[in-house]
Design an enzyme around this catalytic site. Structure first.
Site, PDB file in Angstrom:
ATOM      1  N   LYS A  97       0.832  -1.210   0.000  1.00  0.00           N
ATOM      2  CA  LYS A  97       0.000   0.000   0.000  1.00  0.00           C
ATOM      3  C   LYS A  97       0.866   1.260   0.000  1.00  0.00           C
ATOM      4  O   LYS A  97       0.373   2.340  -0.325  1.00  0.00           O
ATOM      5  CB  LYS A  97      -0.959   0.006   1.182  1.00  0.00           C
ATOM      6  CG  LYS A  97      -0.347   0.300   2.523  1.00  0.00           C
ATOM      7  CD  LYS A  97      -1.409   0.500   3.593  1.00  0.00           C
ATOM      8  CE  LYS A  97      -0.787   0.869   4.923  1.00  0.00           C
ATOM      9  NZ  LYS A  97      -1.790   1.117   5.975  1.00  0.00           N
ATOM     10  N   ASP A  98       2.169   1.133   0.366  1.00  0.00           N
ATOM     11  CA  ASP A  98       3.077   2.278   0.344  1.00  0.00           C
ATOM     12  C   ASP A  98       3.641   2.552  -1.048  1.00  0.00           C
ATOM     13  O   ASP A  98       4.294   3.584  -1.249  1.00  0.00           O
ATOM     14  CB  ASP A  98       4.251   2.054   1.300  1.00  0.00           C
ATOM     15  CG  ASP A  98       3.836   2.103   2.759  1.00  0.00           C
ATOM     16  OD1 ASP A  98       2.777   2.697   3.052  1.00  0.00           O
ATOM     17  OD2 ASP A  98       4.553   1.535   3.599  1.00  0.00           O
TER      18      ASP A  98
ATOM     19  N   ARG B 261      -7.252   8.896   3.622  1.00  0.00           N
ATOM     20  CA  ARG B 261      -8.410   7.998   3.449  1.00  0.00           C
ATOM     21  C   ARG B 261      -9.117   7.795   4.788  1.00  0.00           C
ATOM     22  O   ARG B 261     -10.337   7.954   4.890  1.00  0.00           O
ATOM     23  CB  ARG B 261      -7.951   6.650   2.883  1.00  0.00           C
ATOM     24  CG  ARG B 261      -9.059   5.582   2.837  1.00  0.00           C
ATOM     25  CD  ARG B 261      -8.496   4.211   2.480  1.00  0.00           C
ATOM     26  NE  ARG B 261      -7.497   3.768   3.431  1.00  0.00           N
ATOM     27  CZ  ARG B 261      -7.769   3.098   4.551  1.00  0.00           C
ATOM     28  NH1 ARG B 261      -9.015   2.790   4.850  1.00  0.00           N
ATOM     29  NH2 ARG B 261      -6.796   2.736   5.361  1.00  0.00           N
ATOM     30  N   ARG B 262      -8.357   7.435   5.809  1.00  0.00           N
ATOM     31  CA  ARG B 262      -8.966   7.205   7.123  1.00  0.00           C
ATOM     32  C   ARG B 262      -9.629   8.477   7.655  1.00  0.00           C
ATOM     33  O   ARG B 262     -10.736   8.431   8.202  1.00  0.00           O
ATOM     34  CB  ARG B 262      -7.907   6.697   8.101  1.00  0.00           C
ATOM     35  CG  ARG B 262      -7.438   5.272   7.807  1.00  0.00           C
ATOM     36  CD  ARG B 262      -6.213   4.899   8.606  1.00  0.00           C
ATOM     37  NE  ARG B 262      -5.812   3.511   8.375  1.00  0.00           N
ATOM     38  CZ  ARG B 262      -4.610   3.025   8.651  1.00  0.00           C
ATOM     39  NH1 ARG B 262      -3.668   3.825   9.161  1.00  0.00           N
ATOM     40  NH2 ARG B 262      -4.328   1.756   8.416  1.00  0.00           N
TER      41      ARG B 262
ATOM     42  N   GLY C 297       4.976   8.436  12.807  1.00  0.00           N
ATOM     43  CA  GLY C 297       5.935   7.650  13.564  1.00  0.00           C
ATOM     44  C   GLY C 297       5.655   6.168  13.436  1.00  0.00           C
ATOM     45  O   GLY C 297       4.667   5.741  12.818  1.00  0.00           O
ATOM     46  N   ASN C 298       6.547   5.352  14.019  1.00  0.00           N
ATOM     47  CA  ASN C 298       6.347   3.915  13.960  1.00  0.00           C
ATOM     48  C   ASN C 298       5.211   3.502  14.902  1.00  0.00           C
ATOM     49  O   ASN C 298       4.655   4.326  15.637  1.00  0.00           O
ATOM     50  CB  ASN C 298       7.650   3.170  14.270  1.00  0.00           C
ATOM     51  CG  ASN C 298       8.194   3.474  15.654  1.00  0.00           C
ATOM     52  OD1 ASN C 298       7.435   3.593  16.612  1.00  0.00           O
ATOM     53  ND2 ASN C 298       9.505   3.595  15.763  1.00  0.00           N
ATOM     54  N   VAL C 299       4.870   2.224  14.872  1.00  0.00           N
ATOM     55  CA  VAL C 299       3.712   1.759  15.634  1.00  0.00           C
ATOM     56  C   VAL C 299       3.883   2.023  17.126  1.00  0.00           C
ATOM     57  O   VAL C 299       2.954   2.491  17.804  1.00  0.00           O
ATOM     58  CB  VAL C 299       3.470   0.261  15.365  1.00  0.00           C
ATOM     59  CG1 VAL C 299       2.392  -0.279  16.299  1.00  0.00           C
ATOM     60  CG2 VAL C 299       3.059   0.043  13.909  1.00  0.00           C
TER      61      VAL C 299
ATOM     62  N   THR D  15       5.672   4.329  18.598  1.00  0.00           N
ATOM     63  CA  THR D  15       5.555   5.767  18.837  1.00  0.00           C
ATOM     64  C   THR D  15       4.089   6.185  18.866  1.00  0.00           C
ATOM     65  O   THR D  15       3.665   6.991  19.705  1.00  0.00           O
ATOM     66  CB  THR D  15       6.303   6.551  17.743  1.00  0.00           C
ATOM     67  OG1 THR D  15       7.690   6.206  17.783  1.00  0.00           O
ATOM     68  CG2 THR D  15       6.148   8.046  17.932  1.00  0.00           C
ATOM     69  N   ARG D  16       3.299   5.629  17.979  1.00  0.00           N
ATOM     70  CA  ARG D  16       1.877   5.967  17.922  1.00  0.00           C
ATOM     71  C   ARG D  16       1.138   5.447  19.154  1.00  0.00           C
ATOM     72  O   ARG D  16       0.280   6.139  19.712  1.00  0.00           O
ATOM     73  CB  ARG D  16       1.263   5.406  16.632  1.00  0.00           C
ATOM     74  CG  ARG D  16       1.893   5.999  15.380  1.00  0.00           C
ATOM     75  CD  ARG D  16       1.256   5.489  14.108  1.00  0.00           C
ATOM     76  NE  ARG D  16       2.011   5.917  12.928  1.00  0.00           N
ATOM     77  CZ  ARG D  16       1.518   6.019  11.708  1.00  0.00           C
ATOM     78  NH1 ARG D  16       0.269   5.708  11.484  1.00  0.00           N
ATOM     79  NH2 ARG D  16       2.274   6.418  10.709  1.00  0.00           N
TER      80      ARG D  16
ATOM     81  N   CYS E 214      -1.244   9.671  -2.061  1.00  0.00           N
ATOM     82  CA  CYS E 214      -1.554   9.873  -0.642  1.00  0.00           C
ATOM     83  C   CYS E 214      -2.325  11.177  -0.421  1.00  0.00           C
ATOM     84  O   CYS E 214      -2.760  11.460   0.696  1.00  0.00           O
ATOM     85  CB  CYS E 214      -0.280   9.858   0.187  1.00  0.00           C
ATOM     86  SG  CYS E 214       0.875  11.155  -0.245  1.00  0.00           S
TER      87      CYS E 214
END
Length: 345
Positions: free
Chosen positions: A120-121, A167-168, A186-188, A190-191, A281
């Site tokens: 998806k990236d 999208r979200r 950020g990475n997971v 970090t979130r 994006c």
């Protein structure tokens, strides 16, 4: 590891790109002699997989490395520009390609043999001189509401929800215009830390990422009827150099053996729609395809205004072999509903 047939239903253009890169790859892959040659090539110098350095990306590279076993392989971890820029959305920073272009450059420079991507990236076009050699079996493509609330409807009025996805954001605002959608990068980990610190009432993450990292955090999958997934969400792809040398040919063949018919067919339809709509994006587009038992394919897609104020959704079914055409036709139907391409501007 996979029972998938690697020779059927590849993403539009993938099979033919591989044939052009190495006309003998299908025959060679299916011979014991080729396997011996691969073992000799990679025993002398292991196959190098490039990956982003985040925990999730490395976990995904580990999946590919395990699938390639017993061929010797190594993982080259790289920090991309998209990983370094955290103070703005991807759309403002330069697009999804920020996660991919550094890996492509290192691939073309010969620093690695293949690159592992969350598909998806990937933009709808990729670096000349490379091919997508495989799409792996797909993880759960749904989005997850992470936090203490059991559903989107259970969020209080004016709740703050964190996401970096246009999208979200658009779908959330379409479903709940009262929500406050705040940037979350950020990475997971970090979130998740930002959620734990109380900066958000909830955050949106991909179910695939939570599963691949084996994270035990409070979350619920969001019904796809409300939030259809991004094109290729949950799918991993392996990008290689085009053929031309014995090593490149061996890399293509080794990776192509991992290709999954179902995932490649579904992703092919979704990315065909994205390509037709010139999606990026910056554009709120959802696309989710599924194979059905009779050899057919059903594609569900949605386009929205960035603020969620308007949305158009449709489905289209047809033979799986026509995945690319289905994507283009449904894209055209959505544009017709929306009154033209100005809707996506």
């Amino acid at each position: 590891m996979f029972a998938c047939d690697p020779w059927r239903g590849c993403e539009a253009g993938m099979f033919f790109a591989l044939q052009a890169a190495w006309p003998g790859f299908r025959t060679a892959l299916m011979t014991d002699h080729a396997e011996t040659d691969f073992a000799d090539i990679f025993a002398a110098s292991p196959l190098v997989l490039a990956s982003r350095a985040s925990a999730l990306a490395m976990a995904q590279a580990d999946i590919v490395q395990e699938c390639l076993s017993p061929l010797p392989s190594e993982i080259l971890s790289l920090t991309t520009r998209g990983d370094r820029i955290l103070d703005r959305s991807l759309a403002d920073a330069g697009g999804k390609g920020l996660f991919v272009k550094e890996l492509e450059r290192r691939l073309l420079d010969g620093d690695c043999d293949a690159a592992v991507h969350s598909m998806k990236d990937m933009e709808t076009s990729f670096a000349e001189g490379t091919v997508i050699a495989a799409v792996l079996p797909r993880e759960d493509r749904r989005d997850a509401l992470v936090g203490r609330f059991e559903s989107l409807d259970a969020l209080p009025d004016g709740a703050v929800v964190g996401t970096a996805s246009v999208r979200r954001k658009a779908i959330l605002l379409h479903h709940r215009p009262d929500l406050r959608i705040e940037l979350l990068r950020g990475n997971v980990n970090t979130r998740l830390a930002a959620l734990a610190d109380g900066r958000y009432d909830a955050i949106i993450l991909a179910m695939a990422g939570l599963r691949r990292l084996n994270l035990d955090v409070p979350h619920v999958p969001i019904d796809p009827a409300i939030m259809p997934s991004a094109a290729a969400q949950g799918a991993l792809s392996i990008q290689t150099r085009a053929g031309g040398t014995a090593r490149n040919d061996a890399v293509i063949a080794a990776c192509a053996a991992l290709n999954c018919h179902q995932a490649a067919t579904e992703v092919g339809a979704e990315r065909a729609l994205l390509r037709f709509l010139d999606g990026s994006c910056h554009t709120p587009i959802a696309a989710s395809a599924g194979l059905v038992a009779d050899g057919g394919l059903t594609l569900d897609a949605m386009i929205l205004r960035p603020d969620g104020s308007a949305a158009h959704r449709g489905t289209l079914s047809g033979p799986a072999v026509d995945a690319d055409r289905l994507g283009r036709e449904l894209g055209a139907q959505l544009l017709d509903q929306a009154g033209g391409r100005d809707f996506l501007a």
